[in-house]
Design a protein around this motif. Structure first.
Motif, PDB file in Angstrom:
ATOM      1  N   VAL A  51      21.155 -77.738 -67.221  1.00 58.17           N
ATOM      2  CA  VAL A  51      21.000 -78.469 -68.479  1.00 58.17           C
ATOM      3  C   VAL A  51      22.004 -77.980 -69.535  1.00 58.17           C
ATOM      4  CG1 VAL A  51      19.409 -78.869 -70.415  1.00 58.17           C
ATOM      5  CG2 VAL A  51      18.588 -79.079 -68.068  1.00 58.17           C
ATOM      6  N   CYS A  52      22.255 -76.691 -69.587  1.00 61.12           N
ATOM      7  CA  CYS A  52      23.046 -76.116 -70.682  1.00 61.12           C
ATOM      8  C   CYS A  52      24.512 -75.841 -70.347  1.00 61.12           C
ATOM      9  CB  CYS A  52      22.404 -74.817 -71.164  1.00 61.12           C
ATOM     10  SG  CYS A  52      20.751 -75.044 -71.833  1.00 61.12           S
ATOM     11  N   TYR A  53      24.836 -75.684 -69.077  1.00 51.68           N
ATOM     12  CA  TYR A  53      26.205 -75.335 -68.711  1.00 51.68           C
ATOM     13  C   TYR A  53      27.248 -76.324 -69.229  1.00 51.68           C
ATOM     14  CZ  TYR A  53      30.251 -73.747 -66.127  1.00 51.68           C
ATOM     15  OH  TYR A  53      31.511 -73.300 -65.816  1.00 51.68           O
ATOM     16  N   PRO A  54      26.973 -77.621 -69.224  1.00 50.87           N
ATOM     17  CA  PRO A  54      27.984 -78.560 -69.733  1.00 50.87           C
ATOM     18  C   PRO A  54      28.469 -78.246 -71.152  1.00 50.87           C
ATOM     19  CG  PRO A  54      26.302 -79.760 -68.554  1.00 50.87           C
ATOM     20  CD  PRO A  54      25.822 -78.336 -68.669  1.00 50.87           C
ATOM     21  N   ASN A  55      27.660 -77.553 -71.945  1.00 52.05           N
ATOM     22  CA  ASN A  55      28.095 -77.188 -73.294  1.00 52.05           C
ATOM     23  C   ASN A  55      29.357 -76.325 -73.276  1.00 52.05           C
ATOM     24  OD1 ASN A  55      27.475 -77.180 -76.252  1.00 52.05           O
ATOM     25  ND2 ASN A  55      27.417 -74.972 -75.889  1.00 52.05           N
ATOM     26  N   TYR A  95      25.655 -74.326 -56.026  1.00 54.55           N
ATOM     27  CA  TYR A  95      26.380 -73.111 -55.656  1.00 54.55           C
ATOM     28  C   TYR A  95      27.440 -72.785 -56.705  1.00 54.55           C
ATOM     29  CZ  TYR A  95      29.499 -69.916 -53.249  1.00 54.55           C
ATOM     30  OH  TYR A  95      30.295 -68.848 -52.936  1.00 54.55           O
ATOM     31  N   TYR A  96      28.195 -73.796 -57.103  1.00 56.14           N
ATOM     32  CA  TYR A  96      29.242 -73.613 -58.110  1.00 56.14           C
ATOM     33  C   TYR A  96      28.663 -73.071 -59.415  1.00 56.14           C
ATOM     34  CZ  TYR A  96      32.617 -74.763 -61.720  1.00 56.14           C
ATOM     35  OH  TYR A  96      33.461 -74.696 -62.809  1.00 56.14           O
ATOM     36  N   LEU A  97      27.600 -73.698 -59.901  1.00 56.49           N
ATOM     37  CA  LEU A  97      26.989 -73.250 -61.162  1.00 56.49           C
ATOM     38  C   LEU A  97      26.442 -71.837 -61.043  1.00 56.49           C
ATOM     39  CD1 LEU A  97      25.160 -76.477 -62.388  1.00 56.49           C
ATOM     40  CD2 LEU A  97      27.247 -75.453 -63.303  1.00 56.49           C
ATOM     41  N   ARG A  98      25.804 -71.537 -59.921  1.00 57.73           N
ATOM     42  CA  ARG A  98      25.258 -70.189 -59.710  1.00 57.73           C
ATOM     43  C   ARG A  98      26.373 -69.151 -59.763  1.00 57.73           C
ATOM     44  NH1 ARG A  98      20.692 -67.391 -57.652  1.00 57.73           N
ATOM     45  NH2 ARG A  98      19.436 -69.263 -57.681  1.00 57.73           N
ATOM     46  N   GLU A  99      27.500 -69.443 -59.136  1.00 52.05           N
ATOM     47  CA  GLU A  99      28.623 -68.502 -59.133  1.00 52.05           C
ATOM     48  C   GLU A  99      29.244 -68.352 -60.535  1.00 52.05           C
ATOM     49  OE1 GLU A  99      29.738 -66.388 -56.638  1.00 52.05           O
ATOM     50  OE2 GLU A  99      27.805 -67.030 -55.839  1.00 52.05           O
ATOM     51  N   LYS A 100      29.314 -69.453 -61.269  1.00 48.47           N
ATOM     52  CA  LYS A 100      29.914 -69.416 -62.607  1.00 48.47           C
ATOM     53  C   LYS A 100      29.103 -68.565 -63.576  1.00 48.47           C
ATOM     54  CE  LYS A 100      33.166 -71.323 -63.889  1.00 48.47           C
ATOM     55  NZ  LYS A 100      34.531 -70.822 -63.977  1.00 48.47           N
ATOM     56  N   LYS A 102      26.779 -66.227 -62.633  1.00 42.29           N
ATOM     57  CA  LYS A 102      26.303 -65.005 -61.998  1.00 42.29           C
ATOM     58  C   LYS A 102      26.578 -63.758 -62.842  1.00 42.29           C
ATOM     59  CE  LYS A 102      26.334 -62.954 -57.402  1.00 42.29           C
ATOM     60  NZ  LYS A 102      26.985 -63.054 -56.081  1.00 42.29           N
ATOM     61  N   PRO A 103      27.771 -63.611 -63.438  1.00 40.93           N
ATOM     62  CA  PRO A 103      28.010 -62.423 -64.273  1.00 40.93           C
ATOM     63  C   PRO A 103      27.027 -62.326 -65.444  1.00 40.93           C
ATOM     64  CG  PRO A 103      30.091 -63.498 -63.758  1.00 40.93           C
ATOM     65  CD  PRO A 103      28.997 -64.409 -63.289  1.00 40.93           C
ATOM     66  N   ASP A 104      26.686 -63.457 -66.030  1.00 39.54           N
ATOM     67  CA  ASP A 104      25.711 -63.448 -67.129  1.00 39.54           C
ATOM     68  C   ASP A 104      24.337 -63.032 -66.621  1.00 39.54           C
ATOM     69  OD1 ASP A 104      27.259 -64.473 -69.447  1.00 39.54           O
ATOM     70  OD2 ASP A 104      27.537 -66.179 -68.122  1.00 39.54           O
ATOM     71  N   TRP A 105      23.949 -63.561 -65.461  1.00 41.62           N
ATOM     72  CA  TRP A 105      22.648 -63.197 -64.899  1.00 41.62           C
ATOM     73  C   TRP A 105      22.600 -61.690 -64.604  1.00 41.62           C
ATOM     74  CZ3 TRP A 105      17.823 -63.683 -64.707  1.00 41.62           C
ATOM     75  CH2 TRP A 105      17.078 -63.048 -63.728  1.00 41.62           C
ATOM     76  N   LEU A 106      23.661 -61.157 -64.013  1.00 41.80           N
ATOM     77  CA  LEU A 106      23.686 -59.732 -63.671  1.00 41.80           C
ATOM     78  C   LEU A 106      23.630 -58.859 -64.917  1.00 41.80           C
ATOM     79  CD1 LEU A 106      26.252 -59.778 -60.724  1.00 41.80           C
ATOM     80  CD2 LEU A 106      23.754 -59.604 -60.595  1.00 41.80           C
ATOM     81  N   GLU A 107      24.295 -59.303 -65.965  1.00 39.80           N
ATOM     82  CA  GLU A 107      24.242 -58.563 -67.240  1.00 39.80           C
ATOM     83  C   GLU A 107      22.836 -58.556 -67.800  1.00 39.80           C
ATOM     84  OE1 GLU A 107      25.751 -56.160 -70.127  1.00 39.80           O
ATOM     85  OE2 GLU A 107      26.902 -56.938 -68.417  1.00 39.80           O
ATOM     86  N   LEU A 108      22.180 -59.693 -67.781  1.00 36.89           N
ATOM     87  CA  LEU A 108      20.805 -59.783 -68.269  1.00 36.89           C
ATOM     88  C   LEU A 108      19.866 -58.990 -67.372  1.00 36.89           C
ATOM     89  CD1 LEU A 108      18.663 -60.945 -70.148  1.00 36.89           C
ATOM     90  CD2 LEU A 108      18.611 -62.988 -68.688  1.00 36.89           C
ATOM     91  N   LYS A 109      20.040 -59.108 -66.083  1.00 37.72           N
ATOM     92  CA  LYS A 109      19.152 -58.446 -65.123  1.00 37.72           C
ATOM     93  C   LYS A 109      19.158 -56.931 -65.308  1.00 37.72           C
ATOM     94  CE  LYS A 109      18.112 -58.499 -60.202  1.00 37.72           C
ATOM     95  NZ  LYS A 109      18.550 -58.965 -58.889  1.00 37.72           N
ATOM     96  N   LYS A 110      20.289 -56.370 -65.703  1.00 38.59           N
ATOM     97  CA  LYS A 110      20.370 -54.915 -65.954  1.00 38.59           C
ATOM     98  C   LYS A 110      19.391 -54.482 -67.030  1.00 38.59           C
ATOM     99  CE  LYS A 110      25.150 -54.771 -65.999  1.00 38.59           C
ATOM    100  NZ  LYS A 110      26.389 -54.220 -66.569  1.00 38.59           N
TER     101      LYS A 110
END
Length: 112
Positions: A51-55, A95-100, A102-110
């Motif tokens: 929903v938000c990635y297009p921004n 898959y593309y969106l997940r990869e794009k 992923k760095p944000d998710w990993l930062e949050l997950k920490k």
């Protein structure tokens, strides 16, 4: 859940990753910590990202200070009510969106 934090609050916090501004991962984590990490991950990748990635894909993003909670939730509900397609293009897009993001998710997950 403490402080009556809802899934809508979680969605609003997670959407901050997709604004055209510096991301406050500590704030997002303070909301996300109230939910099971598996649920946070699911909502992030399956609801918020599509929903938000297009921004972030436009030369001048329309949202730079934060998504409006009511509009965001309406967009999520609308997205979730669409018929699910499991074709190759849909899987490739996920898959593309997940990869794009992923760095944000990993930062949050920490921080969770």
């Amino acid at each position: 859940m403490p402080n009556n934090i809802s899934v809508i609050d979680l969605c609003e916090a997670l959407s901050d990753i997709f604004i055209d501004n510096e991301v406050d991962y500590n704030y997002i984590a303070s909301i996300a910590k109230n939910f099971p990490i598996d649920l946070v991950e699911y909502i992030f990748f399956e609801w918020i990202t599509p929903v938000c990635y297009p921004n972030l894909c436009t030369p001048i993003p329309t949202v730079w200070a934060g998504f409006k909670p009511n509009i965001l939730w309406k967009d999520i509900i609308e997205f979730r009510s669409q018929p699910r397609k499991n074709g190759f293009i849909t899987k490739l897009k996920k898959y593309y969106l997940r990869e794009k993001v992923k760095p944000d998710w990993l930062e949050l997950k920490k921080l969770l």
